[in-house]
Every structure is written in structure tokens, then in C-alpha cells.
Design a protein around this motif. Sequence first.
Motif, PDB file in Angstrom:
ATOM      1  N   ALA A  55      -7.170  -7.244 -33.700  1.00 26.11           N
ATOM      2  CA  ALA A  55      -6.233  -8.360 -33.897  1.00 26.11           C
ATOM      3  C   ALA A  55      -4.934  -7.939 -34.581  1.00 26.11           C
ATOM      4  N   GLY A  56      -4.394  -6.797 -34.152  1.00 27.93           N
ATOM      5  CA  GLY A  56      -3.112  -6.347 -34.677  1.00 27.93           C
ATOM      6  C   GLY A  56      -3.179  -5.641 -36.011  1.00 27.93           C
ATOM      7  N   ARG A  57      -4.378  -5.477 -36.575  1.00 26.62           N
ATOM      8  CA  ARG A  57      -4.492  -4.808 -37.875  1.00 26.62           C
ATOM      9  C   ARG A  57      -4.318  -3.299 -37.721  1.00 26.62           C
ATOM     10  N   THR A  58      -3.897  -2.647 -38.797  1.00 24.72           N
ATOM     11  CA  THR A  58      -3.748  -1.193 -38.795  1.00 24.72           C
ATOM     12  C   THR A  58      -5.107  -0.535 -38.582  1.00 24.72           C
ATOM     13  N   LEU A  59      -5.130   0.508 -37.750  1.00 21.98           N
ATOM     14  CA  LEU A  59      -6.347   1.273 -37.523  1.00 21.98           C
ATOM     15  C   LEU A  59      -6.387   2.479 -38.453  1.00 21.98           C
ATOM     16  N   VAL A  60      -7.593   2.923 -38.781  1.00 23.00           N
ATOM     17  CA  VAL A  60      -7.809   4.137 -39.558  1.00 23.00           C
ATOM     18  C   VAL A  60      -8.839   4.978 -38.817  1.00 23.00           C
ATOM     19  N   ALA A  61      -8.598   6.265 -38.690  1.00 22.76           N
ATOM     20  CA  ALA A  61      -9.569   7.156 -38.061  1.00 22.76           C
ATOM     21  C   ALA A  61      -9.541   8.504 -38.769  1.00 22.76           C
ATOM     22  N   HIS A  62     -10.681   9.180 -38.777  1.00 21.59           N
ATOM     23  CA  HIS A  62     -10.758  10.505 -39.390  1.00 21.59           C
ATOM     24  C   HIS A  62     -10.407  11.529 -38.314  1.00 21.59           C
TER      25      HIS A  62
END
Length: 310
Positions: free
Chosen positions: A83-90
Motif C-alpha cells: 500500500a505504498g509503504r517503504t520496502l526493506v530487504a536484506h
Amino acid sequence: MSDTWVAIDFETANAHRGSPCAVGLTAVGQGRITDRMYTLIRPPAAYRHFDPHNTRIHGIGASDVESAPSWAEALQQILKFTAGRTLVAHNAAFDLGVLRDACTAEGSPWPTLRYACSLVVARRTWRLISYALPEVARHIEVPLKEHHQAGADADAAAHIVLAAMRHHRAMSLEQLLAELSVVHGNVAPNAWSGSRSTGAGKGKPSSPVPCANPDADPHGAFYGKTVCITGTLSRMKRAEAQAALAVVGATPVAKVSGKTDILVVATPDPRRFAIGSEKSEKHGTAERLLEGGHDIEIIGEADFFERLNS
């Protein structure tokens, strides 16, 4: 902690990044995990074959995804959940690369996304021997018992960022990134940029020395770094790896010293070890430098090639 964001992790059917076969998402709000989503994915037709090596790693095979959502369907689920939120990935270069390459494989436009890399955050927060996901999770005392299960890996990435926020007393992801001088990555229909460090220390590109390519991308993972390799690489000879490093703006060296930024630990040759030692001389020197406060990173072969090719 008042912001909301979503950690994401993909598993792939084979070596091509455009072959997602599973995705895990972990939503965070008010400093805690609030929701999760997981689904198997039927990879794009061009990359639908399952490599036995990948299946051994994550346990997913062709029969498991026969009734799974297609990539187009899975992407819609992902976008609805985030829903448009910032993504975080390692190692976000990989996971966002999966998303882009899968879209390209099916001839669909890239979505518009904003993201941050928990691997970059970890490097700017803690001094560790390795920044691989299981090692960072172990350091923050959140053991990763199901590594390469997409939901578990997404949870681990979320916990790493939450731990970094507590460490730096940051009230939001945005504040954390600002304090660490880490910029967001962005994906748009026709362009993308990576999440990287721009501040002093590890993340700041150094001026190239004569043996490094001065025209290399200054935002590259190895640009301006002094890199030493120990052990035997599986994919190329050491001389080839050193040449590749120079092309991307790094300075390959034969010995570890206080000026070394990164040591790549490949398959060791115990015959070359000192009597009674379980590690190469270079590896031992790097660990002593690290323990003494020097800003040196020790990475494995898989991490080395991922950064070299990102």
C-alpha cells in the motif's frame, strides 16, 4: 517509533533473478510487527524451470507452484499489501532486482516503489565478521531458524532494522536512514536507483588509485575499496577476479593490512595454513584488525559475486 514500512524477501526457482517462486512480506508499525503475507509464485514462463540447487536451498519445486498465483497476480497482492509503504530487504539489490526482472520477463512495467537495504543499515550500525542475514540475526539475538523461507527471512530483515532503530534511538525508519547517511532506493516504470550509504566511513566512495578504473560507477559496491582475496574462488581465477575488481573501481591487493577495506574468503586450502591454524593468515590478520577497531569487512564468495554483479 511511529512510521510504517514492509520488509520483503523473494526466493527464486533458478539462478535468474526473474524467476520468483515465493515471497514473504512483514509489515511493521509503531516499532513492532503488525502483519504478514506469504505466497508461492508461479514464475514467469521464460524462467519457470527449477534448478535442483535452488530447490535444495529453499525446498520449493515445480509441483509446489502449479496452482500458485502467476507473477502478475502475486505482484498485485504485493502492491495491495504494501500500500505504498517503504520496502526493506536484506541485500535489496537482489530482491528488488527479482521484482524488476520478473516484470520485464512478462513484458509489464515496473511499479513505483521506494525501498531501503537492511544490509547497508547493518554495516553502518555494527562491526561484524559477516553481514549475511543469519549472522546479523544472530548478533541481534533473533536466531534465523528457517533461512531461505521467505517469510522467515522477511521477519529477520524487519528485526534487523528495528534493532538498528533501537541502537541509534531513531523514532522512525526515515530518521534512522538520515542518521546513517543512507539514501532510499527507488523503482519507477523506466528507471531505478539503489539504496546506499553516502556518509563517511564504509559507505563513502574513496578516490580511485591508479590501478582502479577512474570511470567506474562511484556508487558501486566496491568503488574506492581496497580488496584482498583468500582461498580459491569457484567461478573464476583470482587474477580474473582482481581484474574485475579493478574494472569496478576497486584496488585489489595481495596482503591484508590496515588499509584493506574488504577481505573475500573463498574456499580455503588448509595446506597453506600455518601449523595449528584453522584459517588462512589473511583471514586471521583481518579478524585481529577488526577486533582492534579497524574498519575492515570479511565477506564470503557468494556475497562477493552478488556485489560484483549488482
